[in-house]
Design a protein around this motif. Structure first.
Motif, PDB file in Angstrom:
ATOM      1  N   ALA A   1       0.827  -1.205   0.000  1.00 33.60           N
ATOM      2  CA  ALA A   1       0.000   0.000   0.000  1.00 33.60           C
ATOM      3  C   ALA A   1       0.862   1.256   0.000  1.00 33.60           C
ATOM      4  O   ALA A   1       0.569   2.223  -0.715  1.00 33.60           O
ATOM      5  CB  ALA A   1      -0.928  -0.008   1.214  1.00 33.60           C
ATOM      6  N   CYS A   2       1.944   1.250   0.779  1.00 36.85           N
ATOM      7  CA  CYS A   2       2.823   2.427   0.826  1.00 36.85           C
ATOM      8  C   CYS A   2       3.546   2.641  -0.498  1.00 36.85           C
ATOM      9  O   CYS A   2       3.633   3.768  -0.992  1.00 36.85           O
ATOM     10  CB  CYS A   2       3.838   2.271   1.956  1.00 36.85           C
ATOM     11  SG  CYS A   2       3.147   2.475   3.602  1.00 36.85           S
ATOM     12  N   VAL A   3       4.064   1.562  -1.080  1.00 39.83           N
ATOM     13  CA  VAL A   3       4.764   1.690  -2.359  1.00 39.83           C
ATOM     14  C   VAL A   3       3.800   2.179  -3.441  1.00 39.83           C
ATOM     15  O   VAL A   3       4.142   3.031  -4.269  1.00 39.83           O
ATOM     16  CB  VAL A   3       5.403   0.353  -2.755  1.00 39.83           C
ATOM     17  CG1 VAL A   3       5.987   0.441  -4.163  1.00 39.83           C
ATOM     18  CG2 VAL A   3       6.494  -0.027  -1.754  1.00 39.83           C
ATOM     19  N   ALA A   4       2.569   1.648  -3.425  1.00 39.19           N
ATOM     20  CA  ALA A   4       1.585   2.090  -4.411  1.00 39.19           C
ATOM     21  C   ALA A   4       1.232   3.561  -4.224  1.00 39.19           C
ATOM     22  O   ALA A   4       1.098   4.313  -5.206  1.00 39.19           O
ATOM     23  CB  ALA A   4       0.328   1.220  -4.314  1.00 39.19           C
TER      24      ALA A   4
ATOM     25  N   ILE B   1       1.030   7.431  -6.868  1.00 40.78           N
ATOM     26  CA  ILE B   1      -0.278   7.970  -7.215  1.00 40.78           C
ATOM     27  C   ILE B   1      -0.122   9.450  -7.598  1.00 40.78           C
ATOM     28  O   ILE B   1       0.543  10.205  -6.885  1.00 40.78           O
ATOM     29  CB  ILE B   1      -1.261   7.834  -6.034  1.00 40.78           C
ATOM     30  CG1 ILE B   1      -1.452   6.358  -5.685  1.00 40.78           C
ATOM     31  CG2 ILE B   1      -2.599   8.473  -6.375  1.00 40.78           C
ATOM     32  CD1 ILE B   1      -2.041   5.525  -6.787  1.00 40.78           C
ATOM     33  N   PRO B   2      -0.720   9.885  -8.713  1.00 42.46           N
ATOM     34  CA  PRO B   2      -0.625  11.307  -9.098  1.00 42.46           C
ATOM     35  C   PRO B   2      -1.162  12.223  -8.009  1.00 42.46           C
ATOM     36  O   PRO B   2      -2.065  11.863  -7.244  1.00 42.46           O
ATOM     37  CB  PRO B   2      -1.489  11.381 -10.366  1.00 42.46           C
ATOM     38  CG  PRO B   2      -1.487   9.992 -10.911  1.00 42.46           C
ATOM     39  CD  PRO B   2      -1.429   9.086  -9.724  1.00 42.46           C
ATOM     40  N   LYS B   3      -0.611  13.425  -7.927  1.00 42.30           N
ATOM     41  CA  LYS B   3      -0.949  14.344  -6.840  1.00 42.30           C
ATOM     42  C   LYS B   3      -2.414  14.747  -6.837  1.00 42.30           C
ATOM     43  O   LYS B   3      -2.983  15.034  -5.778  1.00 42.30           O
ATOM     44  CB  LYS B   3      -0.069  15.592  -6.922  1.00 42.30           C
ATOM     45  CG  LYS B   3       1.390  15.326  -6.591  1.00 42.30           C
ATOM     46  CD  LYS B   3       2.195  16.607  -6.600  1.00 42.30           C
ATOM     47  CE  LYS B   3       3.653  16.343  -6.235  1.00 42.30           C
ATOM     48  NZ  LYS B   3       4.456  17.579  -6.229  1.00 42.30           N
ATOM     49  N   HIS B   4      -3.044  14.764  -8.019  1.00 40.77           N
ATOM     50  CA  HIS B   4      -4.439  15.212  -8.050  1.00 40.77           C
ATOM     51  C   HIS B   4      -5.398  14.147  -7.515  1.00 40.77           C
ATOM     52  O   HIS B   4      -6.574  14.430  -7.284  1.00 40.77           O
ATOM     53  CB  HIS B   4      -4.843  15.602  -9.479  1.00 40.77           C
ATOM     54  CG  HIS B   4      -4.853  14.463 -10.448  1.00 40.77           C
ATOM     55  ND1 HIS B   4      -3.706  14.002 -11.065  1.00 40.77           N
ATOM     56  CD2 HIS B   4      -5.873  13.697 -10.904  1.00 40.77           C
ATOM     57  CE1 HIS B   4      -4.016  12.991 -11.875  1.00 40.77           C
ATOM     58  NE2 HIS B   4      -5.330  12.783 -11.786  1.00 40.77           N
ATOM     59  N   LEU B   5      -4.900  12.919  -7.300  1.00 41.75           N
ATOM     60  CA  LEU B   5      -5.728  11.857  -6.723  1.00 41.75           C
ATOM     61  C   LEU B   5      -5.451  11.736  -5.224  1.00 41.75           C
ATOM     62  O   LEU B   5      -5.139  10.662  -4.709  1.00 41.75           O
ATOM     63  CB  LEU B   5      -5.462  10.532  -7.426  1.00 41.75           C
ATOM     64  CG  LEU B   5      -5.785  10.490  -8.926  1.00 41.75           C
ATOM     65  CD1 LEU B   5      -5.412   9.140  -9.523  1.00 41.75           C
ATOM     66  CD2 LEU B   5      -7.274  10.785  -9.154  1.00 41.75           C
TER      67      LEU B   5
ATOM     68  N   THR C   1      -6.111   7.057   1.190  1.00 39.44           N
ATOM     69  CA  THR C   1      -6.668   5.723   1.447  1.00 39.44           C
ATOM     70  C   THR C   1      -5.572   4.671   1.510  1.00 39.44           C
ATOM     71  O   THR C   1      -5.553   3.821   2.418  1.00 39.44           O
ATOM     72  CB  THR C   1      -7.681   5.352   0.352  1.00 39.44           C
ATOM     73  OG1 THR C   1      -8.742   6.320   0.343  1.00 39.44           O
ATOM     74  CG2 THR C   1      -8.264   3.969   0.602  1.00 39.44           C
ATOM     75  N   LEU C   2      -4.637   4.718   0.580  1.00 39.36           N
ATOM     76  CA  LEU C   2      -3.549   3.743   0.568  1.00 39.36           C
ATOM     77  C   LEU C   2      -2.643   3.908   1.794  1.00 39.36           C
ATOM     78  O   LEU C   2      -2.186   2.917   2.376  1.00 39.36           O
ATOM     79  CB  LEU C   2      -2.738   3.884  -0.718  1.00 39.36           C
ATOM     80  CG  LEU C   2      -3.435   3.407  -1.996  1.00 39.36           C
ATOM     81  CD1 LEU C   2      -2.611   3.787  -3.230  1.00 39.36           C
ATOM     82  CD2 LEU C   2      -3.657   1.899  -1.956  1.00 39.36           C
ATOM     83  N   VAL C   3      -2.382   5.144   2.176  1.00 36.68           N
ATOM     84  CA  VAL C   3      -1.564   5.373   3.359  1.00 36.68           C
ATOM     85  C   VAL C   3      -2.253   4.820   4.608  1.00 36.68           C
ATOM     86  O   VAL C   3      -1.609   4.217   5.481  1.00 36.68           O
ATOM     87  CB  VAL C   3      -1.265   6.874   3.524  1.00 36.68           C
ATOM     88  CG1 VAL C   3      -0.651   7.168   4.894  1.00 36.68           C
ATOM     89  CG2 VAL C   3      -0.318   7.345   2.423  1.00 36.68           C
ATOM     90  N   MET C   4      -3.567   5.003   4.695  1.00 33.87           N
ATOM     91  CA  MET C   4      -4.295   4.472   5.847  1.00 33.87           C
ATOM     92  C   MET C   4      -4.330   2.946   5.836  1.00 33.87           C
ATOM     93  O   MET C   4      -4.310   2.312   6.890  1.00 33.87           O
ATOM     94  CB  MET C   4      -5.709   5.036   5.882  1.00 33.87           C
ATOM     95  CG  MET C   4      -5.766   6.550   6.010  1.00 33.87           C
ATOM     96  SD  MET C   4      -4.693   7.221   7.326  1.00 33.87           S
ATOM     97  CE  MET C   4      -5.569   6.700   8.777  1.00 33.87           C
TER      98      MET C   4
ATOM     99  N   VAL D   1      14.729  14.955  -1.960  1.00 34.91           N
ATOM    100  CA  VAL D   1      15.551  14.280  -2.954  1.00 34.91           C
ATOM    101  C   VAL D   1      14.690  13.752  -4.089  1.00 34.91           C
ATOM    102  O   VAL D   1      14.979  13.949  -5.265  1.00 34.91           O
ATOM    103  CB  VAL D   1      16.342  13.117  -2.293  1.00 34.91           C
ATOM    104  CG1 VAL D   1      17.174  12.380  -3.345  1.00 34.91           C
ATOM    105  CG2 VAL D   1      17.227  13.655  -1.176  1.00 34.91           C
ATOM    106  N   TRP D   2      13.628  13.036  -3.718  1.00 40.59           N
ATOM    107  CA  TRP D   2      12.683  12.486  -4.701  1.00 40.59           C
ATOM    108  C   TRP D   2      11.363  12.264  -3.988  1.00 40.59           C
ATOM    109  O   TRP D   2      11.315  11.578  -2.963  1.00 40.59           O
ATOM    110  CB  TRP D   2      13.220  11.179  -5.286  1.00 40.59           C
ATOM    111  CG  TRP D   2      12.354  10.576  -6.364  1.00 40.59           C
ATOM    112  CD1 TRP D   2      11.673  11.255  -7.333  1.00 40.59           C
ATOM    113  CD2 TRP D   2      12.083   9.191  -6.576  1.00 40.59           C
ATOM    114  NE1 TRP D   2      10.992  10.381  -8.137  1.00 40.59           N
ATOM    115  CE2 TRP D   2      11.233   9.105  -7.699  1.00 40.59           C
ATOM    116  CE3 TRP D   2      12.483   8.018  -5.927  1.00 40.59           C
ATOM    117  CZ2 TRP D   2      10.765   7.889  -8.181  1.00 40.59           C
ATOM    118  CZ3 TRP D   2      12.023   6.816  -6.415  1.00 40.59           C
ATOM    119  CH2 TRP D   2      11.179   6.745  -7.537  1.00 40.59           C
ATOM    120  N   GLY D   3      10.300  12.828  -4.489  1.00 42.65           N
ATOM    121  CA  GLY D   3       9.010  12.809  -3.818  1.00 42.65           C
ATOM    122  C   GLY D   3       8.553  11.441  -3.322  1.00 42.65           C
ATOM    123  O   GLY D   3       8.171  11.286  -2.155  1.00 42.65           O
TER     124      GLY D   3
END
Length: 561
Positions: free
Chosen positions: A421-424, A428-432, A438-441, A494-496
């Motif tokens: 879930a974290c890697v996914a 995810i694009p910023k506008h979503l 949801t994935l972070v939770m 360094v990288w988002g």
């Protein structure tokens, strides 16, 4: 002749009213102690801030000529951050060369158009903070922003260093001198250092006391967990372990409410600390762990506690009850048990390495997500509260599934689900934004479930003589992850996606490696180092050693499921 687990099953009850009362008394002070783990989210909150401009303050320009927006345009340069133009938080225009031009007779246009010709400098005159949400914080008091913002992360890491040292020190002391004495010592010290922490007026003193708070606060939780595991029967260990894990979720939710009501960091620190002082009065209500007494050969004292447990549970012990203790006090090394016993033999070394790695990784995942709630859109207090709410189903569901499917496979699934879930979420694009949240939770849900299982599992894999020090050294490795977690968020410069990848990828690996560890569902707790060494060792493809009532008896074998 019966061992303690058999006494619980046949004569006392695996989880009777007295054990519930006992657990309540030691679990309750774990909640404020857990709040210290997350308190920097609010006592160290970083509000919106800009460079102070004393030149304009002296001219009283804001009241006479310009609005707030005009003042900002005149004094603070714009910068592009994550694709959005906004005023800089760490630089300002150098007004010293143009100070003479800011005469009272200047018009507004003349005053504010001069900014385009000015050089840019740092916040050499300090900062102005938006105090509408946080009235005071450690960040504001010690100016932990801009090139000093890493000191804020360092304060959290220092707390985890204290947890690391305290887990090993007090874990070993509780194995040597008893659960009860060590529990109340660390509880008292936590109150003393926590109160002192609220009245510090220098950053150096603050972080030193944070170290001491961490060294005393977390062992309260750790020893309470071990006590709960030792006073209930084998079939109730997972439940007892899961209930105290809920202290973390409760701590997050209660802290969110306290922080919302108390906006001064000093008073918030006191509100977190002082409730523990009441729990010190329960000294006269809590006996020593009978399992620890048996392991130390103090049979008469253990029998007194066992009789008390039976009486409070409404049970009657047989008059001819005799504890099987003749092998319980033996040591594999013939001396005082220590942390070296965790890695002294090949099987124990292999198990310890895998246990330590899983603790390290799950802690990075859990604290990395917990301390990053401010990155979520919406209200800080609501977001933090929800991050505690999402842990509850993680703890409760893990409690249910490990009783049906064991420890290994569920732990692997929670770790992998949280990691994936974290890697996914990282890609995810910023506008979503809702999908990212949801994935972070989901990642937090997986981390909570895995944390619950690894605590229970570790307590079952290590023998009584070194159980507390085993959990303590495991916490040591986990705190290495806790020390690193506050700084992982800085890697987004360094990288988002890098922080979420670092949180998620190792979790998948650790979950897979956990399948090598032995299953413990429904098995008696190993008491001696000899039993722990043989525990989980297969002699044939479908057989596994389990501890029996006497290590000198024939090796008992069961078919693995």
């Amino acid at each position: 002749m019966a061992d303690f687990d058999q006494v619980l099953k046949k004569h006392i009850g695996e989880l009777g009213p007295y054990q519930i009362w006992w657990c309540f008394l030691v679990y309750l002070p774990a909640i404020p102690c857990c709040m210290h783990m997350f308190s920097m989210v609010f006592i160290g909150a970083t509000p919106v801030h800009y460079c102070a401009t004393p030149e304009l303050d002296l001219m009283d320009l804001l009241q006479r000529n310009g609005s707030w927006a005009e003042r900002m345009n005149a004094t603070i340069p714009w910068e592009l951050t994550d694709g959005v133009w906004q005023h800089s938080s760490c630089t300002r225009y150098n007004l010293s060369d143009e100070y003479s031009n800011l005469a009272p007779t200047n018009t507004t246009a003349e005053t504010f158009n001069m900014a385009t010709n000015l050089s840019i400098t740092g916040c050499d005159a300090g900062w102005e903070y938006d105090r509408s949400q946080f009235h005071t914080s450690v960040t504001m008091e010690f100016d932990l922003v801009c090139n000093r913002k890493w000191l804020n992360n360092l304060a959290q890491s220092i707390l985890m260093v204290g947890v690391l040292c305290g887990a090993v020190l007090f874990g070993d002391l509780s194995d040597r001198y008893g659960r009860k004495l060590t529990f109340f010592i660390v509880l008292s010290l936590q109150v003393i250092f926590g109160v002192a922490n609220a009245f510090t007026h220098s950053y150096a003193a603050f972080v030193c006391l944070r170290f001491l708070v961490g060294a005393c606060a977390y062992p309260v939780f750790m020893i309470a967990f071990v006590i709960g595991q030792e006073i209930v029967g084998p079939s109730k260990r997972a439940l007892a372990g899961s209930v105290i894990e809920l202290a973390f979720a409760a701590a997050i939710m209660v802290l969110a409410g306290l922080a919302y009501a108390i906006r001064e960091w000093t008073f918030l620190q006191l509100a977190i600390t002082l409730p523990s002082a009441v729990s010190i009065l329960s000294w006269w209500l809590i006996p020593e762990s009978p399992r620890w007494l048996i392991a130390r050969g103090r049979v008469e004292e253990a029998m007194e506690v066992i009789h008390l447990m039976a009486k409070r549970n409404g049970k009657t012990l047989p008059s001819d009850l005799d504890l099987d203790v003749k092998t319980r006090v033996r040591r594999s090394s013939g001396g005082q048990p220590s942390a070296l016993d965790l890695v002294r033999t090949p099987n124990m070394l292999r198990k310890s390495v895998l246990i330590f790695f899983n603790w390290f990784v799950v802690t990075i995942l859990y604290y990395g997500l917990s301390l990053g709630t401010s990155d979520l859109a919406g209200d800080d207090y609501v977001n933090f509260f929800l991050s505690g709410v999402v842990e509850v189903p993680g703890y409760l569901s893990s409690c249910v599934v490990i009783e049906r499917f064991g420890r290994r496979v569920p732990h692997m699934l929670y770790m992998v689900v949280g990691g994936v879930a974290c890697v996914a979420a990282a890609f995810i694009p910023k506008h979503l934004t809702p999908l990212t949240i949801t994935l972070v939770m989901i990642g937090k849900f997986g981390a909570a479930g895995a944390f619950n299982i690894i605590y229970i599992w570790t307590g079952e894999l290590y023998p009584t003589v070194v159980r507390n020090v085993g959990v303590g050294v495991s916490v040591l490795w986990s705190r290495c992850g806790g020390i690193a977690s506050p700084f992982i968020a800085l890697l987004k410069d360094v990288w988002g996606p890098l922080p979420l990848i670092i949180l998620g990828a190792p979790a998948c690996l650790a979950g897979a490696l956990a399948l090598v560890l032995p299953e413990t569902l429904g098995l008696p707790l190993p008491q001696t180092s000899e039993e722990a060494e043989h525990f989980g060792r297969r002699r044939r493809t479908n057989e596994q050693y389990i501890p029996g009532n006497n290590v000198e008896s024939d090796v008992k074998m069961i078919a693995t499921q």
